[in-house]
Design a protein around this motif. Sequence first.
Motif, PDB file in Angstrom:
ATOM      1  N   MET A   1      -4.387  88.511 -20.362  1.00 20.96           N
ATOM      2  CA  MET A   1      -3.848  88.680 -18.933  1.00 20.96           C
ATOM      3  C   MET A   1      -4.288  90.156 -18.779  1.00 20.96           C
ATOM      4  O   MET A   1      -4.234  91.097 -19.590  1.00 20.96           O
ATOM      5  CB  MET A   1      -2.632  88.586 -18.734  1.00 20.96           C
ATOM      6  N   SER A   2      -4.495  90.334 -17.476  1.00 22.92           N
ATOM      7  CA  SER A   2      -4.988  91.860 -16.875  1.00 22.92           C
ATOM      8  C   SER A   2      -3.791  92.632 -16.950  1.00 22.92           C
ATOM      9  O   SER A   2      -2.342  92.152 -16.941  1.00 22.92           O
ATOM     10  CB  SER A   2      -5.951  92.016 -15.627  1.00 22.92           C
ATOM     11  N   ASN A   3      -3.864  94.141 -16.745  1.00 23.42           N
ATOM     12  CA  ASN A   3      -2.858  94.849 -16.531  1.00 23.42           C
ATOM     13  C   ASN A   3      -2.354  94.756 -15.050  1.00 23.42           C
ATOM     14  O   ASN A   3      -1.270  95.371 -14.672  1.00 23.42           O
ATOM     15  CB  ASN A   3      -2.885  96.184 -16.955  1.00 23.42           C
ATOM     16  N   HIS A   4      -3.205  94.386 -14.212  1.00 22.61           N
ATOM     17  CA  HIS A   4      -2.839  93.863 -12.776  1.00 22.61           C
ATOM     18  C   HIS A   4      -2.097  92.849 -12.378  1.00 22.61           C
ATOM     19  O   HIS A   4      -2.436  91.750 -13.176  1.00 22.61           O
ATOM     20  CB  HIS A   4      -4.051  94.177 -11.867  1.00 22.61           C
ATOM     21  N   THR A   5      -1.481  92.786 -11.477  1.00 27.55           N
ATOM     22  CA  THR A   5      -0.419  91.356 -10.950  1.00 27.55           C
ATOM     23  C   THR A   5      -0.720  91.198  -9.572  1.00 27.55           C
ATOM     24  O   THR A   5      -0.917  92.021  -8.748  1.00 27.55           O
ATOM     25  CB  THR A   5       1.024  91.917 -11.215  1.00 27.55           C
ATOM     26  N   PHE A   6      -0.977  89.988  -9.523  1.00 24.87           N
ATOM     27  CA  PHE A   6      -1.399  89.444  -8.201  1.00 24.87           C
ATOM     28  C   PHE A   6      -0.106  88.394  -7.491  1.00 24.87           C
ATOM     29  O   PHE A   6      -0.109  87.329  -8.249  1.00 24.87           O
ATOM     30  CB  PHE A   6      -2.589  88.702  -8.302  1.00 24.87           C
ATOM     31  N   ALA A   7       0.515  88.647  -6.763  1.00 22.57           N
ATOM     32  CA  ALA A   7       1.591  87.910  -6.060  1.00 22.57           C
ATOM     33  C   ALA A   7       0.768  87.000  -4.989  1.00 22.57           C
ATOM     34  O   ALA A   7       0.285  87.142  -4.216  1.00 22.57           O
ATOM     35  CB  ALA A   7       2.296  88.553  -5.373  1.00 22.57           C
ATOM     36  N   VAL A   8       0.864  85.503  -5.295  1.00 22.23           N
ATOM     37  CA  VAL A   8       0.197  84.505  -4.254  1.00 22.23           C
ATOM     38  C   VAL A   8       1.405  83.933  -3.607  1.00 22.23           C
ATOM     39  O   VAL A   8       2.288  83.199  -4.345  1.00 22.23           O
ATOM     40  CB  VAL A   8      -0.344  83.430  -5.085  1.00 22.23           C
ATOM     41  N   TYR A   9       1.510  84.380  -2.097  1.00 28.41           N
ATOM     42  CA  TYR A   9       2.488  83.706  -1.344  1.00 28.41           C
ATOM     43  C   TYR A   9       2.057  82.392  -0.741  1.00 28.41           C
ATOM     44  O   TYR A   9       0.744  82.349  -0.459  1.00 28.41           O
ATOM     45  CB  TYR A   9       2.930  84.729  -0.170  1.00 28.41           C
ATOM     46  N   GLY A  10       2.871  81.190  -0.851  1.00 29.67           N
ATOM     47  CA  GLY A  10       2.232  79.990  -0.459  1.00 29.67           C
ATOM     48  C   GLY A  10       1.358  79.487  -1.533  1.00 29.67           C
ATOM     49  O   GLY A  10       0.622  78.648  -1.455  1.00 29.67           O
ATOM     50  N   ALA A  11       1.994  79.664  -2.813  1.00 29.20           N
ATOM     51  CA  ALA A  11       1.276  79.486  -4.218  1.00 29.20           C
ATOM     52  C   ALA A  11       1.270  77.774  -4.468  1.00 29.20           C
ATOM     53  O   ALA A  11       0.379  77.411  -4.958  1.00 29.20           O
ATOM     54  CB  ALA A  11       1.979  79.900  -5.418  1.00 29.20           C
ATOM     55  N   SER A  12       2.326  77.206  -3.743  1.00 27.18           N
ATOM     56  CA  SER A  12       2.072  75.767  -3.937  1.00 27.18           C
ATOM     57  C   SER A  12       1.227  75.118  -2.994  1.00 27.18           C
ATOM     58  O   SER A  12       1.347  73.523  -3.117  1.00 27.18           O
ATOM     59  CB  SER A  12       3.714  75.060  -3.745  1.00 27.18           C
ATOM     60  N   GLY A  13       0.790  75.527  -1.847  1.00 26.65           N
ATOM     61  CA  GLY A  13      -0.043  74.822  -1.075  1.00 26.65           C
ATOM     62  C   GLY A  13      -1.425  74.543  -1.584  1.00 26.65           C
ATOM     63  O   GLY A  13      -1.735  74.843  -2.727  1.00 26.65           O
ATOM     64  N   PHE A  14      -2.308  73.671  -0.929  1.00 26.60           N
ATOM     65  CA  PHE A  14      -3.573  73.230  -1.191  1.00 26.60           C
ATOM     66  C   PHE A  14      -4.422  74.411  -1.420  1.00 26.60           C
ATOM     67  O   PHE A  14      -4.842  74.576  -2.757  1.00 26.60           O
ATOM     68  CB  PHE A  14      -4.267  72.464  -0.229  1.00 26.60           C
ATOM     69  N   GLN A  15      -4.555  75.540  -0.604  1.00 22.08           N
ATOM     70  CA  GLN A  15      -5.637  76.792  -0.907  1.00 22.08           C
ATOM     71  C   GLN A  15      -4.828  77.325  -1.940  1.00 22.08           C
ATOM     72  O   GLN A  15      -5.499  78.164  -2.861  1.00 22.08           O
ATOM     73  CB  GLN A  15      -5.636  77.304   0.211  1.00 22.08           C
ATOM     74  N   GLY A  16      -3.428  77.680  -1.891  1.00 22.52           N
ATOM     75  CA  GLY A  16      -2.768  78.318  -2.966  1.00 22.52           C
ATOM     76  C   GLY A  16      -3.001  78.041  -4.382  1.00 22.52           C
ATOM     77  O   GLY A  16      -3.263  78.754  -5.443  1.00 22.52           O
ATOM     78  N   ILE A  17      -3.074  76.936  -4.913  1.00 24.02           N
ATOM     79  CA  ILE A  17      -3.221  76.278  -6.066  1.00 24.02           C
ATOM     80  C   ILE A  17      -4.580  76.388  -6.333  1.00 24.02           C
ATOM     81  O   ILE A  17      -5.079  76.874  -7.634  1.00 24.02           O
ATOM     82  CB  ILE A  17      -3.004  74.720  -6.106  1.00 24.02           C
ATOM     83  N   LEU A  18      -5.490  76.355  -5.389  1.00 24.91           N
ATOM     84  CA  LEU A  18      -7.083  76.792  -6.042  1.00 24.91           C
ATOM     85  C   LEU A  18      -7.228  78.433  -6.361  1.00 24.91           C
ATOM     86  O   LEU A  18      -7.814  78.797  -7.174  1.00 24.91           O
ATOM     87  CB  LEU A  18      -7.997  76.541  -4.626  1.00 24.91           C
ATOM     88  N   VAL A  19      -6.328  79.099  -5.635  1.00 23.70           N
ATOM     89  CA  VAL A  19      -6.457  80.767  -5.818  1.00 23.70           C
ATOM     90  C   VAL A  19      -5.569  80.828  -7.370  1.00 23.70           C
ATOM     91  O   VAL A  19      -6.551  81.658  -7.868  1.00 23.70           O
ATOM     92  CB  VAL A  19      -5.607  81.336  -4.696  1.00 23.70           C
ATOM     93  N   LEU A  20      -4.544  79.963  -7.434  1.00 22.29           N
ATOM     94  CA  LEU A  20      -4.046  80.098  -8.896  1.00 22.29           C
ATOM     95  C   LEU A  20      -5.095  79.770  -9.878  1.00 22.29           C
ATOM     96  O   LEU A  20      -5.024  80.446 -11.093  1.00 22.29           O
ATOM     97  CB  LEU A  20      -2.697  79.286  -8.993  1.00 22.29           C
ATOM     98  N   ALA A  21      -5.769  78.770  -9.706  1.00 29.58           N
ATOM     99  CA  ALA A  21      -6.687  78.536 -10.758  1.00 29.58           C
ATOM    100  C   ALA A  21      -7.820  79.329 -10.921  1.00 29.58           C
ATOM    101  O   ALA A  21      -8.235  79.677 -11.980  1.00 29.58           O
ATOM    102  CB  ALA A  21      -7.481  76.820 -10.323  1.00 29.58           C
ATOM    103  N   GLU A  22      -8.077  79.937  -9.768  1.00 33.02           N
ATOM    104  CA  GLU A  22      -9.292  81.025 -10.046  1.00 33.02           C
ATOM    105  C   GLU A  22      -8.647  82.194 -10.628  1.00 33.02           C
ATOM    106  O   GLU A  22      -9.379  83.037 -11.521  1.00 33.02           O
ATOM    107  CB  GLU A  22      -9.832  81.510  -8.689  1.00 33.02           C
ATOM    108  N   LEU A  23      -7.417  82.663 -10.524  1.00 35.85           N
ATOM    109  CA  LEU A  23      -6.902  83.771 -11.364  1.00 35.85           C
ATOM    110  C   LEU A  23      -6.810  83.408 -12.697  1.00 35.85           C
ATOM    111  O   LEU A  23      -7.004  84.196 -13.532  1.00 35.85           O
ATOM    112  CB  LEU A  23      -5.434  83.999 -10.810  1.00 35.85           C
ATOM    113  N   ALA A  24      -6.530  82.243 -13.081  1.00 41.56           N
ATOM    114  CA  ALA A  24      -6.410  81.832 -14.614  1.00 41.56           C
ATOM    115  C   ALA A  24      -7.802  81.767 -14.697  1.00 41.56           C
ATOM    116  O   ALA A  24      -7.964  82.112 -16.286  1.00 41.56           O
ATOM    117  CB  ALA A  24      -5.690  80.273 -14.554  1.00 41.56           C
ATOM    118  N   ARG A  25      -8.712  81.251 -14.328  1.00 40.77           N
ATOM    119  CA  ARG A  25     -10.154  81.463 -14.803  1.00 40.77           C
ATOM    120  C   ARG A  25     -10.526  82.791 -15.126  1.00 40.77           C
ATOM    121  O   ARG A  25     -11.217  82.962 -16.344  1.00 40.77           O
ATOM    122  CB  ARG A  25     -11.194  80.782 -13.774  1.00 40.77           C
ATOM    123  N   ARG A  26     -10.069  83.629 -14.590  1.00 41.14           N
ATOM    124  CA  ARG A  26     -10.355  85.384 -14.631  1.00 41.14           C
ATOM    125  C   ARG A  26      -9.456  85.610 -15.448  1.00 41.14           C
ATOM    126  O   ARG A  26      -9.588  87.090 -15.814  1.00 41.14           O
ATOM    127  CB  ARG A  26     -10.630  85.881 -13.558  1.00 41.14           C
TER     128      ARG A  26
END
Length: 350
Positions: A1-26
């Motif tokens: 994992m990186s040294n930077h942290t990214f807070a995703v608000y609305g993480a359980s919504g449809f778009q939020g889950i896709l953002v989480l998946a992209e964070l995980a991919r990177r």
Amino acid sequence: MSNHTFAVYGASGFQGILVLAELARRNLTPVLVGRDAGKLKAAAAQAGMPDADLRVATLDDHTALVAAFQDADVVINCAGPFTSTGDRVIAAALAAGSHYTDTCGEQPFLQHVYETYPAAAESAGVTIVPAATDGGIPGDLLAHLLGERLGPLAELTSIHRFGGETAMSRGSLRTMLGIADAMTDGGLAYLDNAWRPGPFDPPAPVTLPGAAEPVAVAPFPLQEPVSVPRHVSVRTVRGMVEDSTRALFATPLTNEMIESLPVGPNDAQRAAGTWTIVLDAVAESGRRARGVISGPDTYGTTARTAVEAAARLATTPASAGVLAPAQAFDPADFLAALAPFGVHWTIEDH
């Protein structure tokens, strides 16, 4: 994992889950923030990060929101409709000293952010870049490249097109319901160096890429009329969609109808969908050029765009304040980062 942290608000919504998946991919470090611990846990599992940091905070609890964002380099807000809720997330990000971006496609809220938060963001040492979406960033960056090519512009017209099966998430449909008036009257356009609300006169038909005949277009509340005049010397910026698309978006909706629909398009629908932004520019000198940028899967591209923006804010922060995409990021370099995901652009003289 990186040294930077990214807070995703609305993480359980449809778009939020896709953002989480992209964070995980990177391999970037997420913090999942939302109202429901169970939904956050399910979202983390779906995104392939079952051990992620989960933080419960409601929009009505400013103290809890600030605490949830406190150690985040960047807040990515995926919880629309933004017009009714976005101010509270921005206020918490500012109080926490976190940079902010979002997946907002609501033109009224976008203009509100640009007008409301510059001084507060500068005071907090925070950079705010709203509308980090497939529609909000690529068109703004391409418009800047057009301005560099042609010099001062007399007029810029942006036309957004959608191909494949038009399937929207519940969040997108709630957004449409919330800005129905703007979609009906065309929202804001930048006319003769000032933002003006519609309704507007019907525009002339336009011949779009790959078409033999002109098609009818209609004014629409897009991002470019709000963001582009902040960094391109231009007198007039208008936003359009094909008239058939506007009619589709104008379909009457109720909250009950929205709740009865799937949470979002399935994988096949997303894979079949395409988006295109056509920018027709006329320079003060009379020169003309057309910029075209296109890609697949509007929700997937939005996730990649939002995470790319957030990663750049975390690693190479722009100046504090509320910035248009082309003010915060190098346009050609950012667009190159999206190319591996099928995003391609051209500029040709006309």
